[in-house]
Design an enzyme around this catalytic site. Structure first.
Site, PDB file in Angstrom:
ATOM      1  N   SER A 104       5.351   9.320  -9.601  1.00  0.00           N
ATOM      2  CA  SER A 104       5.095   9.315 -11.040  1.00  0.00           C
ATOM      3  C   SER A 104       3.606   9.083 -11.280  1.00  0.00           C
ATOM      4  O   SER A 104       2.895   8.627 -10.384  1.00  0.00           O
ATOM      5  CB  SER A 104       5.901   8.170 -11.682  1.00  0.00           C
ATOM      6  OG  SER A 104       5.397   7.828 -12.957  1.00  0.00           O
ATOM      7  N   TYR A 151       9.303  -0.128 -13.299  1.00  0.00           N
ATOM      8  CA  TYR A 151       9.204   1.286 -12.921  1.00  0.00           C
ATOM      9  C   TYR A 151       7.896   1.536 -12.194  1.00  0.00           C
ATOM     10  O   TYR A 151       7.867   2.166 -11.126  1.00  0.00           O
ATOM     11  CB  TYR A 151       9.294   2.133 -14.194  1.00  0.00           C
ATOM     12  CG  TYR A 151       9.307   3.620 -14.002  1.00  0.00           C
ATOM     13  CD1 TYR A 151       8.139   4.368 -14.201  1.00  0.00           C
ATOM     14  CD2 TYR A 151      10.468   4.294 -13.680  1.00  0.00           C
ATOM     15  CE1 TYR A 151       8.140   5.744 -14.062  1.00  0.00           C
ATOM     16  CE2 TYR A 151      10.477   5.682 -13.547  1.00  0.00           C
ATOM     17  CZ  TYR A 151       9.311   6.394 -13.743  1.00  0.00           C
ATOM     18  OH  TYR A 151       9.311   7.768 -13.608  1.00  0.00           O
TER      19      TYR A 151
HETATM   20  P1  NAP Z   1      17.146  11.695 -15.524  1.00  0.00           P
HETATM   21  O1  NAP Z   1      17.449  12.885 -16.361  1.00  0.00           O
HETATM   22  O2  NAP Z   1      17.455  10.330 -16.039  1.00  0.00           O
HETATM   23  O3  NAP Z   1      17.843  11.897 -14.081  1.00  0.00           O
HETATM   24  C1  NAP Z   1      17.877  10.848 -13.166  1.00  0.00           C
HETATM   25  C2  NAP Z   1      19.077  11.102 -12.277  1.00  0.00           C
HETATM   26  O4  NAP Z   1      19.188  10.058 -11.306  1.00  0.00           O
HETATM   27  C3  NAP Z   1      20.389  11.124 -13.065  1.00  0.00           C
HETATM   28  O5  NAP Z   1      21.174  12.216 -12.659  1.00  0.00           O
HETATM   29  C4  NAP Z   1      21.053   9.819 -12.652  1.00  0.00           C
HETATM   30  O6  NAP Z   1      22.444   9.851 -12.663  1.00  0.00           O
HETATM   31  C5  NAP Z   1      20.555   9.693 -11.227  1.00  0.00           C
HETATM   32  N1  NAP Z   1      20.764   8.336 -10.719  1.00  0.00           N
HETATM   33  C6  NAP Z   1      20.333   7.187 -11.265  1.00  0.00           C
HETATM   34  N2  NAP Z   1      20.734   6.150 -10.519  1.00  0.00           N
HETATM   35  C7  NAP Z   1      21.452   6.662  -9.483  1.00  0.00           C
HETATM   36  C8  NAP Z   1      22.144   6.092  -8.375  1.00  0.00           C
HETATM   37  N3  NAP Z   1      22.191   4.764  -8.184  1.00  0.00           N
HETATM   38  N4  NAP Z   1      22.785   6.922  -7.513  1.00  0.00           N
HETATM   39  C9  NAP Z   1      22.763   8.252  -7.719  1.00  0.00           C
HETATM   40  N5  NAP Z   1      22.116   8.870  -8.740  1.00  0.00           N
HETATM   41  C10 NAP Z   1      21.477   8.061  -9.608  1.00  0.00           C
HETATM   42  O7  NAP Z   1      15.601  11.657 -15.171  1.00  0.00           O
HETATM   43  P2  NAP Z   1      14.515  12.790 -14.901  1.00  0.00           P
HETATM   44  O8  NAP Z   1      13.531  12.759 -16.002  1.00  0.00           O
HETATM   45  O9  NAP Z   1      15.181  14.073 -14.510  1.00  0.00           O
HETATM   46  O10 NAP Z   1      13.794  12.129 -13.628  1.00  0.00           O
HETATM   47  C11 NAP Z   1      14.113  12.484 -12.314  1.00  0.00           C
HETATM   48  C12 NAP Z   1      13.114  11.752 -11.433  1.00  0.00           C
HETATM   49  O11 NAP Z   1      11.774  12.084 -11.846  1.00  0.00           O
HETATM   50  C13 NAP Z   1      13.203  10.228 -11.547  1.00  0.00           C
HETATM   51  O12 NAP Z   1      12.929   9.647 -10.290  1.00  0.00           O
HETATM   52  C14 NAP Z   1      12.070   9.883 -12.516  1.00  0.00           C
HETATM   53  O13 NAP Z   1      11.589   8.556 -12.323  1.00  0.00           O
HETATM   54  C15 NAP Z   1      11.047  10.888 -12.123  1.00  0.00           C
HETATM   55  N6  NAP Z   1      10.027  11.166 -13.140  1.00  0.00           N
HETATM   56  C16 NAP Z   1      10.397  11.633 -14.367  1.00  0.00           C
HETATM   57  C17 NAP Z   1       9.384  11.915 -15.306  1.00  0.00           C
HETATM   58  C18 NAP Z   1       9.678  12.433 -16.676  1.00  0.00           C
HETATM   59  O14 NAP Z   1       8.742  12.473 -17.502  1.00  0.00           O
HETATM   60  N7  NAP Z   1      10.905  12.820 -16.990  1.00  0.00           N
HETATM   61  C19 NAP Z   1       8.047  11.731 -14.958  1.00  0.00           C
HETATM   62  C20 NAP Z   1       7.741  11.223 -13.692  1.00  0.00           C
HETATM   63  C21 NAP Z   1       8.749  10.949 -12.785  1.00  0.00           C
HETATM   64  P3  NAP Z   1      23.261   9.593 -14.034  1.00  0.00           P
HETATM   65  O15 NAP Z   1      23.284  10.910 -14.717  1.00  0.00           O
HETATM   66  O16 NAP Z   1      24.611   9.137 -13.580  1.00  0.00           O
HETATM   67  O17 NAP Z   1      22.517   8.545 -14.805  1.00  0.00           O
HETATM   68  C1  GCO Z   2       7.109   6.246 -19.823  1.00  0.00           C
HETATM   69  C2  GCO Z   2       7.577   7.543 -19.223  1.00  0.00           C
HETATM   70  C3  GCO Z   2       6.845   7.774 -17.927  1.00  0.00           C
HETATM   71  C4  GCO Z   2       7.311   9.058 -17.302  1.00  0.00           C
HETATM   72  C5  GCO Z   2       6.651   9.310 -15.986  1.00  0.00           C
HETATM   73  C6  GCO Z   2       5.192   9.544 -16.114  1.00  0.00           C
HETATM   74  O1  GCO Z   2       7.939   5.500 -20.365  1.00  0.00           O
HETATM   75  O2  GCO Z   2       5.894   6.014 -19.700  1.00  0.00           O
HETATM   76  O3  GCO Z   2       8.980   7.526 -19.036  1.00  0.00           O
HETATM   77  O4  GCO Z   2       7.070   6.708 -17.057  1.00  0.00           O
HETATM   78  O5  GCO Z   2       8.680   9.032 -17.076  1.00  0.00           O
HETATM   79  O6  GCO Z   2       6.958   8.365 -15.048  1.00  0.00           O
HETATM   80  O7  GCO Z   2       4.712   9.966 -14.843  1.00  0.00           O
END
Ligand code: NAP
Ligand code: GCO
Length: 264
Positions: free
Chosen positions: A145, A158
């Site tokens: 992230s 986080y």
């Molecule tokens: P999301 O839509 O919340 O998806 C996260 C997934 O992880 C969900 O399917 C969730 O399952 C699953 N999960 C959570 N805990 C789990 C566990 N104990 N065992 C198995 N599965 C589990 O989030 P996203 O935005 O797609 O993010 C995906 C990844 O990218 C995460 O690591 C997040 O930190 C990272 N990320 C996201 C962003 C952003 O801006 N969106 C930016 C940087 C990094 P459930 O559906 O059952 O909850």
């Molecule tokens: C927040 C956001 C971010 C993004 C991502 C950025 O609350 O600041 O959720 O954390 O998810 O991780 O890289």
């Protein structure tokens, strides 16, 4: 040139890949020829994932296991190895976030975020790496992230987890690169998924910050991140290791400016 990104014959596991970024990654790896496996912690999330793959005429092996539970991970990976094959490409995508000020956050909730976002990638990687070492081939992609290198208010757990994941990625590189395993991270910027919906929708002021701070002038899409995952899962990245590839529309390159003065 196409063979650089051809994943035919490879087995890929995307944890937490039933929607959001993980689903986009799984679909793209499938389109590149990989046999894709997706887990979630809840059975009710699996049918939607299968439907999304079916719409693209792609197969997917879906199963339930909790990435924080070592025994459950062992059971899940054993099922994958039995029904699909040994994991060649692991995407540690599953993750949670809690937006709570430090003084208000119970330690138990801090630990829950650490467990999912930092310890779970260790658990799943430890389970699949021995096979990769034996085969002298493997790809591990840890979903980091911007919070791997920056903090911000309310996301201490986080950021602590994602910061640790950056250096766990580097540590895996130091120990496993000699076995022709490439371990890298992806650092998404602000991506439009359910995880960011609370700070993106309904006129939330954070949306303004993202839109003014991001030179690309938009939120990222899950497909933007999937493109980076395809690179890191393919032969094209065989000499890239221990690296965090940021996919952020330029936000980390931008010191920032006051809205409306960006033309000076
Ligand atoms: P999301 O839509 O919340 O998806 C996260 C997934 O992880 C969900 O399917 C969730 O399952 C699953 N999960 C959570 N805990 C789990 C566990 N104990 N065992 C198995 N599965 C589990 O989030 P996203 O935005 O797609 O993010 C995906 C990844 O990218 C995460 O690591 C997040 O930190 C990272 N990320 C996201 C962003 C952003 O801006 N969106 C930016 C940087 C990094 P459930 O559906 O059952 O909850
Ligand atoms: C927040 C956001 C971010 C993004 C991502 C950025 O609350 O600041 O959720 O954390 O998810 O991780 O890289």
């Amino acid at each position: 040139m196409k063979e650089l990104f051809d994943l035919t014959g490879k087995v890929a596991l995307v944890t937490g890949g039933t929607h959001g970024i993980g689903l986009a990654i799984g679909l793209l790896l499938g389109k590149a020829g990989a046999r894709v496996c997706v887990n979630d912690r809840a059975e009710d999330k699996l049918p939607g994932c299968r439907e999304a793959f079916a719409r693209e005429n792609l197969d997917v092996y879906t199963l339930v296991f909790d990435v924080t539970d070592e025994a459950d991970v062992d059971r899940g990976i054993a099922l994958i190895e039995k029904n699909v094959g040994p994991v060649d490409i692991l995407v540690n995508n599953a993750g949670i976030i809690k937006r709570i000020p430090i003084l208000d956050m119970p330690v138990s909730e801090f630990k829950q975020v650490i467990d999912v976002d930092l310890v779970a990638p260790l658990i799943v990687s430890k389970r699949v790496a021995p096979g990769m070492i034996q085969r002298r081939n493997g790809k591990i992609i840890n979903m980091c992230s911007m919070m791997s290198i920056y903090g911000r208010n309310t996301v201490s757990a986080y950021a602590s987890a994602k910061g640790g994941l950056k250096l766990l990625t580097a540590s895996m590189c130091c120990e496993w690169a000699k076995y022709n395993i490439q371990i890298n991270g992806i650092g998404p910027g602000y991506i439009a998924t359910s995880q960011t919906a609370p700070i993106r929708e309904n006129g939330h002021p954070f949306n303004d910050l993202v839109m003014t701070r991001t030179p690309a002038g938009r939120w990222g899409e899950p497909g933007d991140v999937a493109n980076a995952a395809l690179f890191l899962a393919s032969k094209a990245s065989d000499f890239v290791n221990g690296h965090i590839l940021f996919v952020d529309g330029g936000i980390l390159a931008n010191f920032g400016y006051v809205k409306g003065e960006n033309d000076i």
